[in-house]
Write a protein that holds these residues in place. Structure first.
Motif, short mmCIF file in Angstrom:
data_model
loop_
_atom_site.label_atom_id
_atom_site.label_comp_id
_atom_site.label_asym_id
_atom_site.label_seq_id
_atom_site.Cartn_x
_atom_site.Cartn_y
_atom_site.Cartn_z
N ILE A 15 0.84 -1.20 0.00
CA ILE A 15 0.00 0.00 0.00
C ILE A 15 0.88 1.25 0.00
O ILE A 15 0.63 2.21 -0.74
CB ILE A 15 -0.95 -0.01 1.22
CG1 ILE A 15 -1.99 -1.12 1.07
CG2 ILE A 15 -1.65 1.34 1.37
CD1 ILE A 15 -2.82 -1.36 2.32
N THR A 18 2.56 1.57 -3.55
CA THR A 18 1.70 2.09 -4.61
C THR A 18 1.40 3.57 -4.39
O THR A 18 1.32 4.34 -5.35
CB THR A 18 0.39 1.29 -4.70
OG1 THR A 18 -0.24 1.24 -3.41
CG2 THR A 18 0.65 -0.13 -5.17
N PHE A 243 -2.78 -6.32 -3.38
CA PHE A 243 -2.79 -4.94 -2.91
C PHE A 243 -2.15 -3.99 -3.92
O PHE A 243 -2.15 -2.77 -3.73
CB PHE A 243 -2.11 -4.85 -1.54
CG PHE A 243 -2.99 -5.35 -0.44
CD1 PHE A 243 -3.82 -4.49 0.27
CD2 PHE A 243 -3.04 -6.69 -0.14
CE1 PHE A 243 -4.66 -4.95 1.26
CE2 PHE A 243 -3.87 -7.18 0.86
CZ PHE A 243 -4.69 -6.30 1.55
N TYR A 245 -3.58 -3.48 -6.52
CA TYR A 245 -4.78 -2.80 -7.01
C TYR A 245 -5.03 -1.48 -6.29
O TYR A 245 -5.81 -0.65 -6.76
CB TYR A 245 -6.01 -3.70 -6.85
CG TYR A 245 -5.96 -4.97 -7.67
CD1 TYR A 245 -5.53 -4.95 -8.99
CD2 TYR A 245 -6.33 -6.19 -7.12
CE1 TYR A 245 -5.47 -6.11 -9.74
CE2 TYR A 245 -6.28 -7.36 -7.87
CZ TYR A 245 -5.85 -7.32 -9.18
OH TYR A 245 -5.80 -8.46 -9.92
N CYS A 246 -4.38 -1.27 -5.15
CA CYS A 246 -4.52 0.01 -4.44
C CYS A 246 -4.00 1.17 -5.29
O CYS A 246 -4.31 2.33 -5.00
CB CYS A 246 -3.78 -0.04 -3.10
SG CYS A 246 -4.58 -1.09 -1.87
N VAL A 249 -6.82 3.11 -6.45
CA VAL A 249 -7.42 3.93 -5.39
C VAL A 249 -6.62 5.21 -5.20
O VAL A 249 -7.18 6.32 -5.11
CB VAL A 249 -7.50 3.13 -4.07
CG1 VAL A 249 -8.11 3.98 -2.97
CG2 VAL A 249 -8.32 1.86 -4.27
N TRP A 250 -5.30 5.07 -5.13
CA TRP A 250 -4.44 6.26 -5.01
C TRP A 250 -4.61 7.18 -6.23
O TRP A 250 -4.57 8.40 -6.10
CB TRP A 250 -2.97 5.85 -4.89
CG TRP A 250 -2.58 5.20 -3.61
CD1 TRP A 250 -2.09 3.94 -3.44
CD2 TRP A 250 -2.62 5.78 -2.29
NE1 TRP A 250 -1.84 3.68 -2.11
CE2 TRP A 250 -2.14 4.80 -1.38
CE3 TRP A 250 -3.02 7.02 -1.80
CZ2 TRP A 250 -2.05 5.03 -0.02
CZ3 TRP A 250 -2.93 7.25 -0.43
CH2 TRP A 250 -2.46 6.26 0.44
N ILE A 271 -13.67 1.09 -5.89
CA ILE A 271 -12.76 1.32 -4.75
C ILE A 271 -13.17 0.44 -3.57
O ILE A 271 -12.33 -0.20 -2.92
CB ILE A 271 -12.76 2.80 -4.36
CG1 ILE A 271 -12.07 3.64 -5.44
CG2 ILE A 271 -12.07 3.01 -3.01
CD1 ILE A 271 -12.22 5.13 -5.23
N VAL A 274 -12.16 -3.13 -4.25
CA VAL A 274 -10.72 -3.33 -4.08
C VAL A 274 -10.36 -3.41 -2.60
O VAL A 274 -9.64 -4.32 -2.15
CB VAL A 274 -9.92 -2.18 -4.75
CG1 VAL A 274 -8.46 -2.22 -4.33
CG2 VAL A 274 -10.03 -2.27 -6.26
N ILE A 275 -10.87 -2.46 -1.81
CA ILE A 275 -10.57 -2.44 -0.37
C ILE A 275 -11.14 -3.68 0.32
O ILE A 275 -10.46 -4.33 1.13
CB ILE A 275 -11.13 -1.16 0.28
CG1 ILE A 275 -10.39 0.07 -0.28
CG2 ILE A 275 -10.99 -1.22 1.80
CD1 ILE A 275 -10.99 1.39 0.16
N GLY A 278 -9.17 -6.84 -0.51
CA GLY A 278 -7.88 -6.81 0.16
C GLY A 278 -7.99 -7.15 1.63
O GLY A 278 -7.21 -7.94 2.17
#
Length: 295
Positions: A15, A18, A243, A245-246, A249-250, A271, A274-275, A278
């Motif tokens: 996390i 990324t 993760f 995939y975060c 989100v970022w 989002i 994804v969260i 995870g």
């Protein structure tokens, strides 16, 4: 870092990685509006080297600097060079949503490769959760995919080479510090981007704002390299790779704070997916560890 619970150490590092990469990418995107892409890579590499070399001495790694060019370290970072050269060209010639979506193939390739090369078991539950994370990432990116072009193939090449980088990183010996690997990546990309710039671009004199952005990008690049390498070193691939995939989100957070781009309902749902996937993978890994202790 021993105070961080073992089952969340790898995911947490991913996390942070990324997020660091995304800050770097945001500064790079702002810079490439006025400078050629390979020149930006070259300048960023120079900035990261200026940050990184003193950092190695401050951390007491001065005598280990020759490890920057150790065979397995170089193999990993040559994959990084190939990935970033593909990515920059793809990003300059296609919509960012499309290149981002294709980049989300990386964790899937890493997981398959880890299973084939290292015999790591993934399991049906993890595969289902990883699939949900991939769907969520695509929902956030919302690609148009208007035909397959050479640039789409380059974007996929970036994903494939990034996966090869992470798999090659698994073979780097434990005696090689993570920061050595990170600075080696900086040096290799600096050299490669310099050659690409001289071969294909004309030099454009950067302004002071360009240099400030590049200096910031170089610093966050080091942390991105360091934490992604450490994530795979301290955690099992099946728990860490999802993760990645975060990143999407970022990207939404960056779009909101820097570019004033508000996510739509589909992106918000992505989002959350994804969260959620995870967190479920972390919970599953923690449960597996507890059962192993009881057994």
């Amino acid at each position: 870092m021993q105070f961080i619970p073992a089952n969340i150490r790898g995911p947490l590092f991913m996390i942070v990685s990324t997020g660091s990469y995304l800050v770097n990418d945001t500064m790079m995107k702002l810079t490439t509006a006025g400078l050629p892409p390979y020149e930006v890579l070259l300048l960023r590499g120079a900035a990261a080297t200026l940050w990184g070399m003193p950092l190695l001495f401050m951390l007491g790694y001065g005598r280990q600097i020759p490890l920057l060019f150790e065979r397995k370290v170089l193999r990993r970072n040559l994959c990084e060079l190939a990935a970033i050269l593909c990515y920059v060209v793809a990003l300059a010639n296609m919509q960012i949503a499309d290149s981002t979506a294709l980049g989300q193939v990386t964790p899937l390739i890493v997981l398959v490769g880890s299973s084939l090369l290292f015999g790591e078991r993934i399991g049906a539950a993890r595969m289902a959760l990883i699939g949900l994370g991939f769907v969520g990432a695509v929902m956030v990116a919302q690609p148009t995919m208007q035909g397959i072009s050479i640039y789409a193939l380059l974007a996929f090449g970036n994903a494939a080479m990034a996966a090869a980088r992470d798999l090659a990183g698994r073979k780097v010996g434990a005696e090689v510090p993570g920061m050595i690997v990170a600075i080696s990546a900086v040096v290799v990309v600096l050299a490669g981007s310099g050659i690409a710039h001289l071969a294909s671009e004309q030099w454009v004199m950067p302004e002071s704002r360009h240099l400030l952005l590049i200096a910031g990008a170089g610093l966050f690049l080091i942390f991105g390299h360091f934490f992604i390498f450490m994530a795979y070193r301290v955690g099992p691939t099946s728990a860490v790779a999802p993760f990645y995939y975060c990143f999407t989100v970022w990207a939404v957070i960056s779009g909101l704070l820097v570019f004033g781009q508000f996510p739509n309902a589909l992106a918000v749902c992505g989002i959350l997916l994804v969260i959620g996937s995870g967190l479920a993978i972390v919970s599953l890994d923690g449960r597996r560890r507890r059962l192993a202790v009881v057994a």
